[in-house]
Motif scaffolding. Structure first.
Motif, PDB file in Angstrom:
ATOM      1  N   SER A   5       0.825  -1.206   0.000  1.00  0.00           N
ATOM      2  CA  SER A   5       0.000   0.000   0.000  1.00  0.00           C
ATOM      3  C   SER A   5       0.858   1.255   0.000  1.00  0.00           C
ATOM      4  O   SER A   5       1.909   1.306   0.613  1.00  0.00           O
ATOM      5  N   SER A   7       0.469   5.564   0.605  1.00  0.00           N
ATOM      6  CA  SER A   7      -0.490   6.466   1.232  1.00  0.00           C
ATOM      7  C   SER A   7      -0.505   7.797   0.501  1.00  0.00           C
ATOM      8  O   SER A   7       0.526   8.284   0.066  1.00  0.00           O
ATOM      9  N   ASP A  99      -9.167  -5.573  -7.014  1.00  0.00           N
ATOM     10  CA  ASP A  99     -10.173  -4.655  -6.474  1.00  0.00           C
ATOM     11  C   ASP A  99     -11.517  -5.340  -6.231  1.00  0.00           C
ATOM     12  O   ASP A  99     -12.338  -4.828  -5.496  1.00  0.00           O
ATOM     13  N   GLU A 103     -12.738  -6.268   1.296  1.00  0.00           N
ATOM     14  CA  GLU A 103     -11.680  -5.662   2.097  1.00  0.00           C
ATOM     15  C   GLU A 103     -11.155  -6.668   3.124  1.00  0.00           C
ATOM     16  O   GLU A 103      -9.956  -6.790   3.345  1.00  0.00           O
ATOM     17  N   ASP A 107      -7.350  -8.043   3.154  1.00  0.00           N
ATOM     18  CA  ASP A 107      -6.517  -7.842   4.346  1.00  0.00           C
ATOM     19  C   ASP A 107      -6.004  -9.170   4.889  1.00  0.00           C
ATOM     20  O   ASP A 107      -4.843  -9.302   5.261  1.00  0.00           O
ATOM     21  N   LYS A 112      -3.096  -6.101  -1.731  1.00  0.00           N
ATOM     22  CA  LYS A 112      -3.401  -4.675  -1.866  1.00  0.00           C
ATOM     23  C   LYS A 112      -4.231  -4.460  -3.122  1.00  0.00           C
ATOM     24  O   LYS A 112      -3.847  -4.876  -4.208  1.00  0.00           O
ATOM     25  N   THR A 113      -5.377  -3.824  -2.936  1.00  0.00           N
ATOM     26  CA  THR A 113      -6.276  -3.568  -4.053  1.00  0.00           C
ATOM     27  C   THR A 113      -6.077  -2.147  -4.571  1.00  0.00           C
ATOM     28  O   THR A 113      -5.496  -1.305  -3.880  1.00  0.00           O
ATOM     29  N   SER A 115      -8.286   0.166  -4.810  1.00  0.00           N
ATOM     30  CA  SER A 115      -8.966   1.103  -3.902  1.00  0.00           C
ATOM     31  C   SER A 115      -8.164   1.371  -2.639  1.00  0.00           C
ATOM     32  O   SER A 115      -8.107   2.505  -2.170  1.00  0.00           O
ATOM     33  N   SER A 116      -7.522   0.335  -2.082  1.00  0.00           N
ATOM     34  CA  SER A 116      -6.766   0.542  -0.847  1.00  0.00           C
ATOM     35  C   SER A 116      -5.484   1.335  -1.101  1.00  0.00           C
ATOM     36  O   SER A 116      -5.083   2.149  -0.278  1.00  0.00           O
ATOM     37  N   VAL A 117      -4.865   1.124  -2.235  1.00  0.00           N
ATOM     38  CA  VAL A 117      -3.609   1.810  -2.533  1.00  0.00           C
ATOM     39  C   VAL A 117      -3.842   3.270  -2.927  1.00  0.00           C
ATOM     40  O   VAL A 117      -3.115   4.163  -2.508  1.00  0.00           O
ATOM     41  N   ALA A 119      -6.839   5.125  -2.537  1.00  0.00           N
ATOM     42  CA  ALA A 119      -8.032   5.745  -1.937  1.00  0.00           C
ATOM     43  C   ALA A 119      -7.892   7.248  -1.705  1.00  0.00           C
ATOM     44  O   ALA A 119      -8.773   8.024  -2.072  1.00  0.00           O
ATOM     45  N   LYS A 120      -6.787   7.675  -1.114  1.00  0.00           N
ATOM     46  CA  LYS A 120      -6.629   9.086  -0.759  1.00  0.00           C
ATOM     47  C   LYS A 120      -6.202   9.951  -1.944  1.00  0.00           C
ATOM     48  O   LYS A 120      -6.072  11.160  -1.803  1.00  0.00           O
TER      49      LYS A 120
END
Length: 123
Positions: A5, A7, A99, A103, A107, A112-113, A115-117, A119-120
């Motif tokens: 992931s 951030s 994806d 979730e 996890d 790591k999808t 969306s999780s990688v 998202a921000k």
């Protein structure tokens, strides 16, 4: 397998390191697919053409970060001037395919999808 992931802070964005003169049809298609997915999913991103002279310094910094010289496309996350290597196109495609996983399942298996990688980095 899906990469680790990354951030993204409030002003973070994805940097897509591409080439304006792909050496193969595969690179050309992958760059087009990358752009399509990022746009479709509402990800803030910027394309950096590694062949443009004005991008030489940034390209070198990105190659040093990824340890993949001359390979296109590559995906990074830029946050406050810091660059984190997310992966090459194969890794990116894997995240998109992952994806579909829940979730919890992702996890549980350390997957790591997309969306999780990213998202921000999404608008």
């Amino acid at each position: 397998s899906c990469p680790s992931s990354a951030s993204c802070g409030a002003m973070a964005k994805v940097i897509a390191l591409i080439t304006s003169t792909p050496s193969s049809e595969i690179i050309k298609v992958n760059q087009r697919k990358l752009e399509g997915v990022l746009k479709a999913k509402g990800v803030r991103y910027e394309e950096v053409d590694g062949l443009q002279p004005e991008n030489k310094e940034l390209r070198s910094k990105l190659f040093d970060t990824s340890n993949l010289r001359g390979k296109y496309p590559q995906i990074f996350i830029e946050d406050n001037g810091e660059y984190e290597f997310v992966g090459d196109y194969d890794a990116f495609e894997g995240m998109v395919e992952c994806d579909n996983l829940s979730e919890t399942s992702a996890d549980m298996h350390g997957v790591k999808t997309f969306s999780s990688v990213f998202a921000k980095c999404m608008n």
